[in-house]
Structure formats: structure tokens, C-alpha cells
Design an enzyme around this catalytic site. Structure first.
Site, mmCIF file in Angstrom:
data_model
loop_
_atom_site.group_PDB
_atom_site.id
_atom_site.type_symbol
_atom_site.label_atom_id
_atom_site.label_comp_id
_atom_site.label_asym_id
_atom_site.label_seq_id
_atom_site.Cartn_x
_atom_site.Cartn_y
_atom_site.Cartn_z
ATOM 1 N N HIS A 53 -38.798 65.740 10.674
ATOM 2 C CA HIS A 53 -37.859 65.296 9.641
ATOM 3 C C HIS A 53 -38.380 63.990 9.051
ATOM 4 C CE1 HIS A 53 -34.193 63.346 8.113
ATOM 5 N NE2 HIS A 53 -33.626 64.534 8.076
ATOM 6 N N ARG A 96 -37.559 67.965 5.006
ATOM 7 C CA ARG A 96 -38.006 68.953 5.984
ATOM 8 C C ARG A 96 -38.623 70.142 5.254
ATOM 9 N NH1 ARG A 96 -32.821 70.529 9.193
ATOM 10 N NH2 ARG A 96 -31.762 69.853 7.295
ATOM 11 N N LYS A 99 -36.748 72.609 2.457
ATOM 12 C CA LYS A 99 -35.521 71.944 2.036
ATOM 13 C C LYS A 99 -35.687 71.405 0.613
ATOM 14 C CE LYS A 99 -33.033 72.455 5.759
ATOM 15 N NZ LYS A 99 -31.750 73.204 5.740
ATOM 16 N N ASP A 102 -34.607 65.166 -2.263
ATOM 17 C CA ASP A 102 -33.494 64.243 -2.052
ATOM 18 C C ASP A 102 -34.022 62.834 -2.292
ATOM 19 O OD1 ASP A 102 -31.552 62.462 -0.998
ATOM 20 O OD2 ASP A 102 -30.879 63.928 0.473
ATOM 21 N N CYS A 104 -33.247 59.930 -1.227
ATOM 22 C CA CYS A 104 -33.394 58.980 -0.121
ATOM 23 C C CYS A 104 -34.763 59.066 0.538
ATOM 24 C CB CYS A 104 -32.286 59.180 0.916
ATOM 25 S SG CYS A 104 -32.414 60.694 1.889
ATOM 26 N N TYR A 105 -35.404 60.235 0.435
ATOM 27 C CA TYR A 105 -36.720 60.387 1.049
ATOM 28 C C TYR A 105 -37.812 59.681 0.254
ATOM 29 C CZ TYR A 105 -34.355 63.656 4.058
ATOM 30 O OH TYR A 105 -33.488 64.211 4.956
ATOM 31 N N ASP A 153 -28.732 61.350 -4.767
ATOM 32 C CA ASP A 153 -29.604 62.353 -4.138
ATOM 33 C C ASP A 153 -30.410 63.099 -5.201
ATOM 34 O OD1 ASP A 153 -30.464 64.894 -3.280
ATOM 35 O OD2 ASP A 153 -28.726 65.279 -2.043
ATOM 36 N N ASP A 160 -24.370 56.665 -4.529
ATOM 37 C CA ASP A 160 -23.755 55.973 -3.394
ATOM 38 C C ASP A 160 -24.709 54.888 -2.924
ATOM 39 O OD1 ASP A 160 -25.596 57.107 -1.282
ATOM 40 O OD2 ASP A 160 -24.646 58.973 -1.886
ATOM 41 N N HIS A 163 -28.110 56.127 -1.022
ATOM 42 C CA HIS A 163 -29.200 56.611 -1.864
ATOM 43 C C HIS A 163 -29.706 55.526 -2.811
ATOM 44 C CE1 HIS A 163 -27.704 60.529 -0.414
ATOM 45 N NE2 HIS A 163 -28.958 60.908 -0.600
#
Length: 250
Positions: A53, A96, A99, A102, A104-105, A153, A160, A163
Site C-alpha cells: 500500500h 494499491r 485501485k 487518489d 493523497c498519494y 481525492d 478536506d 487531502h
């Protein structure tokens, strides 16, 4: 009854390394535990036997960087897994295998790339192992919530604080090349007191900056291990390492 995973390892080592309370006992067994968290894919999970992850990979790699032990990982396999996290169409990262992207990654994977760059002894001329401009375009064009501000995201989601923070960190590390010169880096890991010198070696290579869009898009450089600006980080380390070490004050 609490959780046992690499997030806890990372948090403890961040606090200990900043506050000058590192001890040999504290880091004993850390490298061996983290190495067992590397999966057959190449990324790292929270603890041995669990799926790789992006968030856990950053925590694990940063923890090993703090104690000077990134060499315990199969770095080439890790690089392959991390490179597969950047989505060809969107430009952002997924966390991942199989997936969706996103925001945040942008930090969890993007920051891990900066640490991997040092671990592989790559130079600014080699550049990072992902498409920096593509990630910036995703954060700037897809993650900004023009209705309420902040970052999100992906389009269709609401912004938020979580993120927003990690989107900005990822954007910073994509804009600025923050690294260590392989020719002059400190590799001593025989003492926990080598930590501040190694952590403060990280610096901005201004000639390797690559900013998408107008100058107002630029954010401050950050340290990929700690996720904070470089100047306040240096002040913190200098202050606490001027005090007597914890082991001598007990």
C-alpha cells in the site's frame, strides 16, 4: 491490544529523531521488521504478509531512511511497484494495485520516490522515477475544489484537510527536487547521533525545479521524510540536538 504496523514505527522514529531521544534500544529490530513487510509485488504493507500500500510504503521507507537502513529492501522491486502506481491517463497515483487514482498519494507515493532516489544513489541529472509534470497537472487541474477551496481525492469528491495537506506535499516534491548528493552523503549508521547530520543533508537543487503553470502555483520545498518545510525542520533539529541526549540526562 494496540495496532502493530509500520505507521507506528514511522511516528516513533520521527518524534525521536527530531527531539534527540533516539537510543540504540529504540531502533533495535526495526530494519528487520520493516524488511519483512515488503511483499512479492515490491511495495510494503503494514506488517508481514499484508498487501502492499502506498501509505505504508512511505512510512516504511522513511523509517528506514531515518535509521540509515534502506539497503535492507529489494529497492529495484520496490521501484517497479512504485512506478506502476502512476496512472497513465490521470497522471496521479493510486495506492494499491488495481485501485483508482487518489490525490493523497501525491505524497504517500510521490514522497517515497524522493527517498528512493537517495537509496538508489541517483542524482538530479537522473531525475525522479515518475512523471513530475503529470502529477502536478493532476493536483492542479483535478484536485482543486473551486467551490469551497482546498484539495480533494478526485473530481466529484469534496475537499478536506487530509487531502489538502498531502496534495500540497506531493505538489511541492514534484515541483522541487529535494535530495542528497550521492558524492557527499553521510552514510554512517553506527550511532543514533548520525541522524541529525544525515537528515539535514537533504536540500533543494534549484536547477532541477520543474513547475507547471504560472509562478503562483509554486509552494515551498519540504523534506520528504518529515513532510515539513526545510528551514523550520533545521531549526528544530539544531535546537534539540544542542541539548544533552536523553540517555545522558536520565
Amino acid at each position: 491490544g494496540g495496532e502493530v504496523d509500520v505507521r507506528g514505527v514511522y511516528c516513533v522514529l520521527v518524534v525521536a529523531s527530531l527531539l534527540n531521544i533516539m537510543t540504540a534500544e529504540l531502533v533495535s529490530g526495526v530494519a528487520e521488521f520493516v524488511a519483512r513487510c515488503q511483499t512479492c509485488e515490491g511495495g510494503l504493507g503494514p506488517y508481514p504478509g499484508v498487501e502492499a500500500h502506498g501509505g505504508y510504503t512511505l512510512c516504511a521507507l522513511a523509517a528506514l531512511e531515518i535509521i540509515g537502513s534502506t539497503h535492507v529492501l529489494d529497492l529495484k522491486r520496490l521501484a517497479r511497484w512504485m512506478s506502476a502506481r502512476q496512472m497513465a491517463f490521470e497522471g496521479g497515483f493510486s495506492g494499491r494495485t488495481n485501485k483508482l487514482v487518489d490525490g493523497c498519494y501525491s505524497y504517500w507515493v510521490g514522497g517515497a520516490f524522493s527517498i528512493l532516489q537517495r537509496a538508489l544513489s541517483r542524482t538530479p541529472q537522473d531525475d525522479l522515477l515518475y512523471e513530475r509534470r503529470a502529477l502536478q497537472r493532476y493536483v492542479l487541474a483535478c484536485c482543486q475544489d473551486t467551490r469551497i477551496g482546498g484539495l480533494r481525492d478526485k473530481p466529484g469528491k469534496s475537499a478536506d484537510l487530509y487531502h489538502t495537506m498531502y496534495g500540497l506535499l506531493g505538489l511541492s516534491l514534484a515541483q522541487h527536487y529535494v535530495g542528497v548528493d550521492p558524492q557527499t552523503r553521510i552514510s554512517d549508521t553506527t550511532s543514533v547521533y548520525s541522524v541529525p547530520a544525515r537528515m539535514m543533508q537533504w536540500d533543494v537543487v534549484t536547477s532541477a525545479a520543474d513547475v507547471v503553470g504560472v509562478s503562483s502555483n509554486v509552494v515551498k520545498p519540504v523534506h520528504p521524510v518529515y513532510g515539513v518545510s526545510l528551514v523550520p525542520l533545521a531549526k528544530c533539529i539544531k535546537y534539540f540536538y544542542a541539548l544533552p541526549p536523553l540517555a545522558l540526562s536520565l
